[in-house]
Structures are given as C-alpha cells and as structure tokens.
Scaffold this motif. Structure first.
Motif, PDB file in Angstrom:
ATOM      1  N   VAL A  66       1.022  -0.938  -0.083  1.00 18.40           N
ATOM      2  CA  VAL A  66      -0.009  -0.163   0.505  1.00 18.40           C
ATOM      3  C   VAL A  66       0.790   1.101  -0.189  1.00 18.40           C
ATOM      4  CG1 VAL A  66      -1.971   1.213   1.622  1.00 18.40           C
ATOM      5  CG2 VAL A  66      -1.808  -0.987   0.476  1.00 18.40           C
ATOM      6  N   MET A  67       2.185   1.288   0.438  1.00 11.38           N
ATOM      7  CA  MET A  67       2.625   2.304   0.520  1.00 11.38           C
ATOM      8  C   MET A  67       3.624   2.716  -0.753  1.00 11.38           C
ATOM      9  SD  MET A  67       4.061   1.843   4.949  1.00 11.38           S
ATOM     10  CE  MET A  67       5.208   3.948   4.639  1.00 11.38           C
ATOM     11  N   LEU A  68       4.165   1.815  -0.608  1.00 10.79           N
ATOM     12  CA  LEU A  68       4.449   1.414  -2.200  1.00 10.79           C
ATOM     13  C   LEU A  68       3.780   2.085  -3.638  1.00 10.79           C
ATOM     14  CD1 LEU A  68       6.073  -2.083  -2.137  1.00 10.79           C
ATOM     15  CD2 LEU A  68       7.528   0.723  -2.893  1.00 10.79           C
ATOM     16  N   GLN A  69       2.180   1.708  -3.746  1.00  5.99           N
ATOM     17  CA  GLN A  69       0.944   2.361  -4.848  1.00  5.99           C
ATOM     18  C   GLN A  69       1.167   3.356  -4.622  1.00  5.99           C
ATOM     19  OE1 GLN A  69      -0.238   0.933  -6.928  1.00  5.99           O
ATOM     20  NE2 GLN A  69      -1.956   1.937  -7.466  1.00  5.99           N
ATOM     21  N   ALA A  70       0.917   3.799  -3.088  1.00  7.10           N
ATOM     22  CA  ALA A  70       1.007   4.989  -2.829  1.00  7.10           C
ATOM     23  C   ALA A  70       1.909   6.400  -3.295  1.00  7.10           C
ATOM     24  CB  ALA A  70       0.501   5.666  -1.010  1.00  7.10           C
ATOM     25  N   ASP A  71       2.910   6.453  -3.223  1.00  6.51           N
ATOM     26  CA  ASP A  71       3.962   6.950  -4.146  1.00  6.51           C
ATOM     27  C   ASP A  71       4.438   5.656  -5.209  1.00  6.51           C
ATOM     28  OD1 ASP A  71       5.532   9.038  -4.353  1.00  6.51           O
ATOM     29  OD2 ASP A  71       6.831   8.316  -2.089  1.00  6.51           O
ATOM     30  N   ARG A  72       3.840   5.972  -5.808  1.00  5.32           N
ATOM     31  CA  ARG A  72       4.252   4.565  -7.016  1.00  5.32           C
ATOM     32  C   ARG A  72       6.202   5.440  -7.603  1.00  5.32           C
ATOM     33  NH1 ARG A  72       1.037   0.824 -10.082  1.00  5.32           N
ATOM     34  NH2 ARG A  72       1.566   1.004 -11.414  1.00  5.32           N
ATOM     35  N   GLY A  73       6.975   3.949  -8.034  1.00  4.28           N
ATOM     36  CA  GLY A  73       8.066   3.963  -8.633  1.00  4.28           C
ATOM     37  C   GLY A  73       9.009   4.497  -7.504  1.00  4.28           C
ATOM     38  N   HIS A  74       8.474   5.446  -6.662  1.00  7.57           N
ATOM     39  CA  HIS A  74       9.527   5.510  -5.574  1.00  7.57           C
ATOM     40  C   HIS A  74       9.644   3.906  -3.984  1.00  7.57           C
ATOM     41  CE1 HIS A  74       8.576   9.181  -7.679  1.00  7.57           C
ATOM     42  NE2 HIS A  74       9.882   9.848  -7.337  1.00  7.57           N
ATOM     43  N   VAL A  75      10.833   4.531  -3.569  1.00  2.24           N
ATOM     44  CA  VAL A  75      10.620   3.071  -2.252  1.00  2.24           C
ATOM     45  C   VAL A  75      11.761   4.199  -1.663  1.00  2.24           C
ATOM     46  CG1 VAL A  75      11.284   1.057  -1.078  1.00  2.24           C
ATOM     47  CG2 VAL A  75      10.903   1.545  -4.056  1.00  2.24           C
ATOM     48  N   ILE A 271       0.874  -5.172 -14.533  1.00  2.00           N
ATOM     49  CA  ILE A 271       1.029  -6.791 -13.640  1.00  2.00           C
ATOM     50  C   ILE A 271      -0.127  -6.591 -12.958  1.00  2.00           C
ATOM     51  CG2 ILE A 271       3.065  -6.902 -12.193  1.00  2.00           C
ATOM     52  CD1 ILE A 271       4.803  -5.118 -13.837  1.00  2.00           C
ATOM     53  N   TYR A 272      -0.317  -5.812 -11.909  1.00  2.00           N
ATOM     54  CA  TYR A 272      -1.371  -6.535 -11.133  1.00  2.00           C
ATOM     55  C   TYR A 272      -2.943  -6.566 -11.854  1.00  2.00           C
ATOM     56  CZ  TYR A 272      -4.810  -5.275  -6.947  1.00  2.00           C
ATOM     57  OH  TYR A 272      -5.419  -5.903  -6.414  1.00  2.00           O
ATOM     58  N   GLY A 273      -3.132  -6.069 -12.673  1.00  2.00           N
ATOM     59  CA  GLY A 273      -4.261  -7.061 -13.442  1.00  2.00           C
ATOM     60  C   GLY A 273      -4.335  -8.585 -13.468  1.00  2.00           C
ATOM     61  N   ALA A 274      -3.476  -8.360 -14.068  1.00  2.00           N
ATOM     62  CA  ALA A 274      -3.198 -10.316 -13.912  1.00  2.00           C
ATOM     63  C   ALA A 274      -3.275 -10.981 -13.193  1.00  2.00           C
ATOM     64  CB  ALA A 274      -1.988 -10.523 -14.962  1.00  2.00           C
ATOM     65  N   VAL A 275      -2.336 -11.103 -12.300  1.00  2.57           N
ATOM     66  CA  VAL A 275      -2.095 -11.306 -11.019  1.00  2.57           C
ATOM     67  C   VAL A 275      -3.634 -11.561 -10.232  1.00  2.57           C
ATOM     68  CG1 VAL A 275      -1.263 -11.019  -8.445  1.00  2.57           C
ATOM     69  CG2 VAL A 275       0.468 -10.532 -10.437  1.00  2.57           C
ATOM     70  N   ALA A 276      -4.250 -10.115 -10.372  1.00  4.79           N
ATOM     71  CA  ALA A 276      -5.900 -10.344  -9.168  1.00  4.79           C
ATOM     72  C   ALA A 276      -6.598 -10.892 -10.038  1.00  4.79           C
ATOM     73  CB  ALA A 276      -6.466  -8.809  -9.105  1.00  4.79           C
ATOM     74  N   VAL A 277      -6.695 -10.618 -10.651  1.00  6.05           N
ATOM     75  CA  VAL A 277      -7.283 -12.053 -12.095  1.00  6.05           C
ATOM     76  C   VAL A 277      -7.270 -13.583 -12.422  1.00  6.05           C
ATOM     77  CG1 VAL A 277      -8.236 -12.943 -14.383  1.00  6.05           C
ATOM     78  CG2 VAL A 277      -8.372 -10.652 -13.739  1.00  6.05           C
ATOM     79  N   LEU A 278      -5.105 -13.576 -12.537  1.00  5.88           N
ATOM     80  CA  LEU A 278      -5.015 -15.303 -11.954  1.00  5.88           C
ATOM     81  C   LEU A 278      -5.448 -15.667 -10.810  1.00  5.88           C
ATOM     82  CD1 LEU A 278      -2.249 -15.126 -14.572  1.00  5.88           C
ATOM     83  CD2 LEU A 278      -3.830 -16.294 -14.687  1.00  5.88           C
ATOM     84  N   VAL A 325       6.555  -0.558  -8.513  1.00  2.20           N
ATOM     85  CA  VAL A 325       8.146  -0.378  -7.629  1.00  2.20           C
ATOM     86  C   VAL A 325       8.430  -0.476  -9.468  1.00  2.20           C
ATOM     87  CG1 VAL A 325      10.247  -0.961  -7.588  1.00  2.20           C
ATOM     88  CG2 VAL A 325       8.929  -1.227  -5.341  1.00  2.20           C
ATOM     89  N   VAL A 326       7.885  -1.022 -10.166  1.00  2.00           N
ATOM     90  CA  VAL A 326       8.045  -1.274 -11.634  1.00  2.00           C
ATOM     91  C   VAL A 326       7.652  -0.075 -12.651  1.00  2.00           C
ATOM     92  CG1 VAL A 326       7.478  -2.470 -14.408  1.00  2.00           C
ATOM     93  CG2 VAL A 326       8.183  -3.330 -12.253  1.00  2.00           C
ATOM     94  N   ASN A 327       6.361   1.111 -11.686  1.00  2.00           N
ATOM     95  CA  ASN A 327       5.957   1.640 -12.390  1.00  2.00           C
ATOM     96  C   ASN A 327       5.420   1.840 -13.843  1.00  2.00           C
ATOM     97  OD1 ASN A 327       4.291   4.159 -11.679  1.00  2.00           O
ATOM     98  ND2 ASN A 327       6.397   5.343 -12.187  1.00  2.00           N
ATOM     99  N   LEU A 328       4.925   0.615 -14.666  1.00  2.00           N
ATOM    100  CA  LEU A 328       4.296   0.617 -16.151  1.00  2.00           C
ATOM    101  C   LEU A 328       3.426   1.436 -16.370  1.00  2.00           C
ATOM    102  CD1 LEU A 328       4.700  -3.097 -16.879  1.00  2.00           C
ATOM    103  CD2 LEU A 328       6.790  -0.967 -17.337  1.00  2.00           C
ATOM    104  N   PRO A 329       3.375   1.959 -17.420  1.00  2.00           N
ATOM    105  CA  PRO A 329       1.701   2.860 -17.188  1.00  2.00           C
ATOM    106  C   PRO A 329       0.235   1.791 -17.036  1.00  2.00           C
ATOM    107  CG  PRO A 329       3.336   2.773 -19.435  1.00  2.00           C
ATOM    108  CD  PRO A 329       3.966   2.204 -18.467  1.00  2.00           C
ATOM    109  N   LEU A 330      -1.049   2.869 -16.292  1.00  2.00           N
ATOM    110  CA  LEU A 330      -1.941   2.812 -15.623  1.00  2.00           C
ATOM    111  C   LEU A 330      -2.593   1.617 -16.779  1.00  2.00           C
ATOM    112  CD1 LEU A 330      -2.630   5.692 -13.645  1.00  2.00           C
ATOM    113  CD2 LEU A 330      -0.786   3.448 -13.217  1.00  2.00           C
TER     114      LEU A 330
END
Length: 335
Positions: A66-75, A271-278, A325-330
């Motif tokens: 959740v923290m990573l999603q809140a600041d996509r592309g940064h750690v 990436i998340y979309g595929a993981v969520a579906v499978l 983290v990878v931060n590909l286009p939405l």
C-alpha cells in the motif's frame, strides 16, 4: 566408572548415599544460574507470544504494498521501516489486550490453551501494562516518523479490536468475524496515510479486499476447530450452522473479495491486473470445490482453504508491490 565401583563391587548403601549426595550437591551448584537463564528465556518468549507474531505477518503483507502504491515509482525505505515498526507495536498491543480479555475462554480451547495467560506464564496485570506500553510506543513512533493521522488510525484499530470485536461481538453473534475483521483491514489505511497524510479511494478498496477475505479465511479455521469454539461458548458460524451454509457464505465473501480486488486495476498496470485475475480465479475455484464437496456430503479439509487464503492474499499484495515499484503505464492510459 564411579569411584565406589572401583573400590568394591559390594558398595554399602551408606557409601552410595554419600556419593549420591555429593553428586547432587555438585549439580545443584550450577542450577541457580541455569534456572535463571531458563526462566528469563521463558518469560521473554511468553511476552513475545502475547503479540501473536504470526498474526502480525498480515501487517507486512498489507502495509508495504500500500505504501509503495501510494508513492508509485519510489521506495522510501526509512518511512516504510518506521511505519512497520509503529504498526508492529500497535498490532502487538491489540493482540496482547485481546488475550487479556479472552484469557478465560483461551483456557477452554485446546488450540489456545498454551497461550501465556491461559497457562499463567504472565500475570493479567503485567500483560495489561505491556499492551498499554506497546500502544504508547506505536503512537509515538508513527506520529514522529509519519504523521498524526497514521498514529490515530492505529489507536482506533486497537480500540475497535479490543473494545468492539473482543469484548462485544465475539461472544454474542456469529457475525463476529464479519464486522470484527475490520480491525485487520486497517494497515491499508495506516500505510496510505503514513505516505500521503490522507485517505484516498485506493486504500479503501484494499480495505474492502481484506474485509471480505477475512470471513472465509477465519471460518475455514473455525470449521477445523469448531468443537473448541463450542466448548468456549463462542458462536462462530461453523458452530451454529451446517457445513453447507458455512461454505455458501464463504463462497459469497470470496467472490466479493475477488471483485473488490479487480476495482484497483483502474490505478495499476497490467502486472497487478494479471495477478488479481489469476490469483482470484485460483482462490475462488478452490472455495467452489469446497462448497460442492459439502453439498455432496463428502468429507472436507477446510484447513487447506485457510492456508490457501493466506497464499492468495500474499500473492495479490506482492503483485501490487511489484506493479508499484516497476511503475509501468496504468491500464487506463490505453483508453
């Protein structure tokens, strides 16, 4: 070979007694130190057990992604570490205070009979003080390292888990884990608030994912230990309902979990979309199988669902962490 054996094969009783006494004295000289170390270790382990370390794994699974999603592309490693520390202290406080309130029923259940308060390894007063100290530490860490909102959210979590779920819902209604499970969803809000200082729609969606996931996860375990809950007078659904009704309810909440997880696709990449579906299809298919087996009157293994539900949630949130983290286009950017 002992000295007495060398002197004579017909050692007198007095000689043996004297030798035994000497050996006992020599052994006892080391006993106080060994005993102190053993007691100290047992005490430390008892206090650690009060925090329910394995339950706190959910904190790690939910908070970091959740923290990573809140600041996509940064750690921000420092902020993540501080938030996890504050969250761990808060969860430990809630679990400790939960054991204080549940000490009487923990003694009646085989699954919980070895908990520190149930076996009197820690006094009730000491556990209460320990739980309060952990809460103060949690509040201080989060306020100092993140912000006041995250600290207040953890405080609200502790109050709800102990005051509402443990002391009111758990012993009065079969919907105890349905509404009480909200406490386990709070890491999503805490993690988001720690980064942004606000609460947006995304952590609310993830809150709902865990909220709907909790009943099938918990009822699967309760099916396995329903006699324990019955002996303790806790009206878990598997105690008061047929297996078919329980698994039907589990199926409903499982699909609610999967559908909620797909809503977040709007703020992620493929990436998340595929993981969520499978992962969702995998989890839902297993619960469907359990439901069909109970309808057919077959012998079922609900503990497998309990373990698979843990794996599902871990896979889903790990997928979210990688996506952030990878931060590909939405996905929405393609439309």
């Amino acid at each position: 070979m002992r000295i007495g054996d060398r002197v004579s094969g017909d050692t007198s009783a007095a000689s043996r007694a004297t030798h035994g006494s000497s050996t006992s004295t020599e052994s006892s000289s080391d006993a106080p130190g060994d005993s102190f170390l053993a007691r100290s270790r047992a005490t430390v382990l008892a206090y650690v057990a009060l925090t329910k370390p394995r339950v706190i794994e959910l904190l790690l699974v939910a908070t970091i992604p959740v923290m990573l999603q809140a600041d996509r592309g940064h750690v921000d490693i420092a902020l993540i570490a501080a938030t996890l520390l504050g969250g761990w202290l808060g969860a430990g406080s809630a679990n400790t205070l939960n054991m204080v309130a549940d000490a009487d029923i923990d003694q009646k259940m085989k699954r919980t009979a070895r908990r520190p308060l149930a076996r009197h390894a820690v006094s009730t007063r000491s556990a209460l003080v320990f739980g309060i100290v952990l809460w103060i530490g949690s509040f201080g860490v989060l306020w100092w390292a993140a912000n006041l909102l995250s600290a207040l959210l953890v405080t609200a979590t502790i109050a709800f888990y102990v005051g509402v779920y443990t002391m009111i819902l758990k012993r009065r209604t079969w919907q105890n884990v349905v509404w009480g499970g909200a406490a386990g969803c709070m890491p999503t809000l805490v993690g988001w608030a720690a980064v942004t200082g606000t609460i947006g729609w995304q952590p609310i969606v993830l809150f709902l994912v865990i909220f709907f996931w909790t009943p099938p996860h918990t009822w699967a375990l309760a099916m396995r230990y329903k006699e324990d809950y019955r002996a303790a007078g806790v009206p878990m659904l598997p105690v008061i309902a047929t297996e078919e009704r329980v698994t039907r309810q589990m199926l409903f909440y499982t699909w609610a979990t999967v559908i909620s997880s797909l809503v977040l696709v709007l703020a992620t990449s493929w990436i998340y979309g595929a993981v969520a579906v499978l992962a969702g299809a995998w989890f839902a298919s297993r619960v469907h199988k359990l439901y069909k087996e109970t309808r057919a009157g077959a012998e079922v293994a609900p503990l497998k669902i309990f373990l698979q539900s843990n794996e599902y949630l871990a896979i889903l949130f790990c997928g979210l962490a990688i996506d952030a983290v990878v931060n590909l286009p939405l996905i929405t950017s393609y439309f």
